[in-house]
Design a protein around this motif. Sequence first.
Motif, PDB file in Angstrom:
ATOM      1  N   ARG A 171     -47.484  14.886  15.507  1.00  0.00           N
ATOM      2  CA  ARG A 171     -47.610  16.141  14.742  1.00  0.00           C
ATOM      3  C   ARG A 171     -47.689  17.344  15.676  1.00  0.00           C
ATOM      4  O   ARG A 171     -47.219  18.428  15.339  1.00  0.00           O
ATOM      5  CB  ARG A 171     -48.857  16.085  13.841  1.00  0.00           C
ATOM      6  N   VAL A 172     -48.269  17.140  16.854  1.00  0.00           N
ATOM      7  CA  VAL A 172     -48.314  18.240  17.825  1.00  0.00           C
ATOM      8  C   VAL A 172     -46.899  18.534  18.338  1.00  0.00           C
ATOM      9  O   VAL A 172     -46.477  19.690  18.383  1.00  0.00           O
ATOM     10  CB  VAL A 172     -49.265  17.911  19.002  1.00  0.00           C
ATOM     11  N   HIS A 173     -46.166  17.472  18.695  1.00  0.00           N
ATOM     12  CA  HIS A 173     -44.782  17.698  19.168  1.00  0.00           C
ATOM     13  C   HIS A 173     -43.950  18.405  18.097  1.00  0.00           C
ATOM     14  O   HIS A 173     -43.114  19.247  18.417  1.00  0.00           O
ATOM     15  CB  HIS A 173     -44.133  16.372  19.587  1.00  0.00           C
ATOM     16  N   ALA A 174     -44.202  18.075  16.843  1.00  0.00           N
ATOM     17  CA  ALA A 174     -43.434  18.722  15.771  1.00  0.00           C
ATOM     18  C   ALA A 174     -43.694  20.228  15.743  1.00  0.00           C
ATOM     19  O   ALA A 174     -42.857  21.001  15.273  1.00  0.00           O
ATOM     20  CB  ALA A 174     -43.790  18.091  14.421  1.00  0.00           C
ATOM     21  N   ARG A 175     -44.826  20.655  16.275  1.00  0.00           N
ATOM     22  CA  ARG A 175     -45.167  22.087  16.274  1.00  0.00           C
ATOM     23  C   ARG A 175     -44.736  22.810  17.550  1.00  0.00           C
ATOM     24  O   ARG A 175     -44.770  24.044  17.607  1.00  0.00           O
ATOM     25  CB  ARG A 175     -46.688  22.243  16.078  1.00  0.00           C
ATOM     26  N   VAL A 176     -44.350  22.049  18.582  1.00  0.00           N
ATOM     27  CA  VAL A 176     -44.025  22.662  19.874  1.00  0.00           C
ATOM     28  C   VAL A 176     -42.877  23.690  19.783  1.00  0.00           C
ATOM     29  O   VAL A 176     -42.953  24.754  20.409  1.00  0.00           O
ATOM     30  CB  VAL A 176     -43.744  21.573  20.940  1.00  0.00           C
ATOM     31  N   PRO A 177     -41.823  23.433  18.991  1.00  0.00           N
ATOM     32  CA  PRO A 177     -40.753  24.447  18.916  1.00  0.00           C
ATOM     33  C   PRO A 177     -41.269  25.829  18.486  1.00  0.00           C
ATOM     34  O   PRO A 177     -40.717  26.847  18.890  1.00  0.00           O
ATOM     35  CB  PRO A 177     -39.793  23.864  17.861  1.00  0.00           C
ATOM     36  N   THR A 203     -44.164  12.154  25.669  1.00  0.00           N
ATOM     37  CA  THR A 203     -43.352  13.200  26.302  1.00  0.00           C
ATOM     38  C   THR A 203     -42.077  13.429  25.504  1.00  0.00           C
ATOM     39  O   THR A 203     -41.388  12.462  25.136  1.00  0.00           O
ATOM     40  CB  THR A 203     -42.944  12.795  27.739  1.00  0.00           C
ATOM     41  N   ARG A 204     -41.792  14.696  25.237  1.00  0.00           N
ATOM     42  CA  ARG A 204     -40.518  15.083  24.637  1.00  0.00           C
ATOM     43  C   ARG A 204     -39.949  16.229  25.448  1.00  0.00           C
ATOM     44  O   ARG A 204     -40.653  16.889  26.211  1.00  0.00           O
ATOM     45  CB  ARG A 204     -40.705  15.515  23.167  1.00  0.00           C
ATOM     46  N   ASP A 205     -38.633  16.442  25.261  1.00  0.00           N
ATOM     47  CA  ASP A 205     -37.926  17.441  26.055  1.00  0.00           C
ATOM     48  C   ASP A 205     -37.324  18.498  25.143  1.00  0.00           C
ATOM     49  O   ASP A 205     -36.771  18.182  24.082  1.00  0.00           O
ATOM     50  CB  ASP A 205     -36.838  16.740  26.865  1.00  0.00           C
ATOM     51  N   TYR A 206     -37.470  19.730  25.586  1.00  0.00           N
ATOM     52  CA  TYR A 206     -37.035  20.877  24.791  1.00  0.00           C
ATOM     53  C   TYR A 206     -36.142  21.743  25.671  1.00  0.00           C
ATOM     54  O   TYR A 206     -36.215  21.689  26.898  1.00  0.00           O
ATOM     55  CB  TYR A 206     -38.266  21.678  24.334  1.00  0.00           C
ATOM     56  N   CYS A 207     -35.302  22.546  25.029  1.00  0.00           N
ATOM     57  CA  CYS A 207     -34.559  23.528  25.806  1.00  0.00           C
ATOM     58  C   CYS A 207     -34.602  24.850  25.060  1.00  0.00           C
ATOM     59  O   CYS A 207     -34.366  24.899  23.846  1.00  0.00           O
ATOM     60  CB  CYS A 207     -33.114  23.075  26.050  1.00  0.00           C
ATOM     61  N   VAL A 208     -34.960  25.907  25.787  1.00  0.00           N
ATOM     62  CA  VAL A 208     -35.038  27.233  25.191  1.00  0.00           C
ATOM     63  C   VAL A 208     -33.649  27.855  25.295  1.00  0.00           C
ATOM     64  O   VAL A 208     -33.275  28.387  26.330  1.00  0.00           O
ATOM     65  CB  VAL A 208     -36.096  28.081  25.934  1.00  0.00           C
ATOM     66  N   THR A 266     -41.429  10.585  16.555  1.00  0.00           N
ATOM     67  CA  THR A 266     -40.587  11.773  16.536  1.00  0.00           C
ATOM     68  C   THR A 266     -39.275  11.445  17.230  1.00  0.00           C
ATOM     69  O   THR A 266     -39.219  10.569  18.101  1.00  0.00           O
ATOM     70  CB  THR A 266     -41.275  12.955  17.247  1.00  0.00           C
ATOM     71  N   GLY A 267     -38.205  12.136  16.857  1.00  0.00           N
ATOM     72  CA  GLY A 267     -36.893  11.877  17.445  1.00  0.00           C
ATOM     73  C   GLY A 267     -36.934  12.043  18.948  1.00  0.00           C
ATOM     74  O   GLY A 267     -37.722  12.820  19.482  1.00  0.00           O
ATOM     75  N   ARG A 268     -36.091  11.282  19.647  1.00  0.00           N
ATOM     76  CA  ARG A 268     -36.089  11.361  21.100  1.00  0.00           C
ATOM     77  C   ARG A 268     -34.949  12.224  21.626  1.00  0.00           C
ATOM     78  O   ARG A 268     -34.741  12.331  22.830  1.00  0.00           O
ATOM     79  CB  ARG A 268     -36.028   9.956  21.697  1.00  0.00           C
ATOM     80  N   GLY A 269     -34.202  12.830  20.705  1.00  0.00           N
ATOM     81  CA  GLY A 269     -33.125  13.718  21.134  1.00  0.00           C
ATOM     82  C   GLY A 269     -33.694  15.006  21.707  1.00  0.00           C
ATOM     83  O   GLY A 269     -34.838  15.374  21.441  1.00  0.00           O
ATOM     84  N   LEU A 270     -32.874  15.680  22.506  1.00  0.00           N
ATOM     85  CA  LEU A 270     -33.266  16.982  23.053  1.00  0.00           C
ATOM     86  C   LEU A 270     -33.466  17.961  21.891  1.00  0.00           C
ATOM     87  O   LEU A 270     -32.657  18.031  20.975  1.00  0.00           O
ATOM     88  CB  LEU A 270     -32.164  17.483  23.979  1.00  0.00           C
ATOM     89  N   VAL A 271     -34.565  18.711  21.928  1.00  0.00           N
ATOM     90  CA  VAL A 271     -34.838  19.693  20.877  1.00  0.00           C
ATOM     91  C   VAL A 271     -34.496  21.087  21.418  1.00  0.00           C
ATOM     92  O   VAL A 271     -35.123  21.558  22.370  1.00  0.00           O
ATOM     93  CB  VAL A 271     -36.325  19.638  20.443  1.00  0.00           C
ATOM     94  N   VAL A 272     -33.474  21.680  20.856  1.00  0.00           N
ATOM     95  CA  VAL A 272     -33.066  23.033  21.297  1.00  0.00           C
ATOM     96  C   VAL A 272     -33.778  24.049  20.424  1.00  0.00           C
ATOM     97  O   VAL A 272     -33.691  23.994  19.197  1.00  0.00           O
ATOM     98  CB  VAL A 272     -31.530  23.202  21.223  1.00  0.00           C
ATOM     99  N   VAL A 273     -34.508  24.968  21.066  1.00  0.00           N
ATOM    100  CA  VAL A 273     -35.268  25.965  20.306  1.00  0.00           C
ATOM    101  C   VAL A 273     -34.776  27.365  20.653  1.00  0.00           C
ATOM    102  O   VAL A 273     -34.239  27.603  21.733  1.00  0.00           O
ATOM    103  CB  VAL A 273     -36.786  25.870  20.580  1.00  0.00           C
ATOM    104  N   GLY A 274     -34.984  28.283  19.723  1.00  0.00           N
ATOM    105  CA  GLY A 274     -34.674  29.697  19.951  1.00  0.00           C
ATOM    106  C   GLY A 274     -33.190  30.013  19.920  1.00  0.00           C
ATOM    107  O   GLY A 274     -32.339  29.157  19.928  1.00  0.00           O
TER     108      GLY A 274
END
Length: 369
Positions: free
Chosen positions: A161-167, A241-246, A361-369
């Motif tokens: 639930r925390v990772h879901a809020r990271v974006p 651990t999850r990975d994000y890209c701004v 949670t999905g393990r795909g890269l999460v692109v934000v912004g």
Amino acid sequence: MTKELYPRERLGRVQEEAARAGLGALFLTPGPDLRYVTGYDALPLERLTCLVVPAEGEAFMVVPRLELPAARESPAGGLGVELVPWDETDDPFALVAGRLPGGLAKVGVADRMWAVMALRFRAALPGAEQVAAGRVLSGLRMRKSAAEIAALREAGAAIDRVHARVPGFLKAGRTEREVGRDIADAIIAEGHAAVDFVIVGSGPNGASPHAELSDRVIGAGEPVVVDIGGTMPSGYCSDSTRDYCVGEPPADYLAYYEVLKEAQQASCDAVRPGATPEAVDAAGREVIAAAGYGEYFIHRTGHGIGLETHEEPYIVAGNTEPLEAGMAFSIEPGIYPGPHGARIEDIVVCTADGHERMNRTGRGLVVVG
Ligand code: ZN
Ligand code: ZN
Ligand code: ZN
């Protein structure tokens, strides 16, 4: 819940293990081993609190008199273990020695016992060799009960639930520390009792697996590694651990991210009773090496988890002790070529026929912004 998590019969099993290891007694001061055996989440203080588990005879716990109410109210109070209070002018180490049979050849001290206390015990029992109690307890602690696995599942759902809020927290122009503060608040808000660690590794910091939060400003187009965990009120830990890209990710990053996803899956798929930790490590490592990134995967694949974030079994080359159903550990390969890096981490439990992920949670890269 507490009763199932910290069952009364555990103390007897610990006593058997101590006897099997040839130890006259185990001395467990506040820490994960004491909590495992009694459910008592005692504060480590300079005044001695210590559960004494003799190989034969009744266990007892010495507690400073002012901690007696807390000990009584804790799950330890319901175990039928005699609580032995000591007063400010007493010597609790002599008190323990005096209650044990003479001539003990070997005793186990908690891995996390303060050195000053271990030395006092050595002086009080000069004939007894001291060994680490952890190796006596790790066999039990590694093999999780259904209640412990349920607690890990609950921890996994909370960190998901925390990772879901990271974006919502990640934006170009914010610092890692600002984002980290929001994540820490969310870790508590989503049900943890404590924040254990928050890694927000942006850009080049993502290429350092254990980067500390910094005042670095996150830039547009930068990948960010977010590795977070906490301890639940149950005592059990989360770690994911999850990975994000701004903004738009760099092409070279996307290329190895796909390899990493495949490697993480390969290691998870290698988990089953009888498989060795080193084979689980090799399964993912081979995928990464075959794609030409082998030199950039610079750490072991994972670590056990339970009442501690890092405990046995370690998923690493050289560990050939076969996995069993009920063992819980992380699968967290990483690729760190710079000027960015990535890691994907789930907690998995070995089941009768494979594995169950605690993180969904999905393990795909999460692109934000
Ligand atoms: Zn780590
Ligand atoms: Zn981990
Ligand atoms: Zn982690």
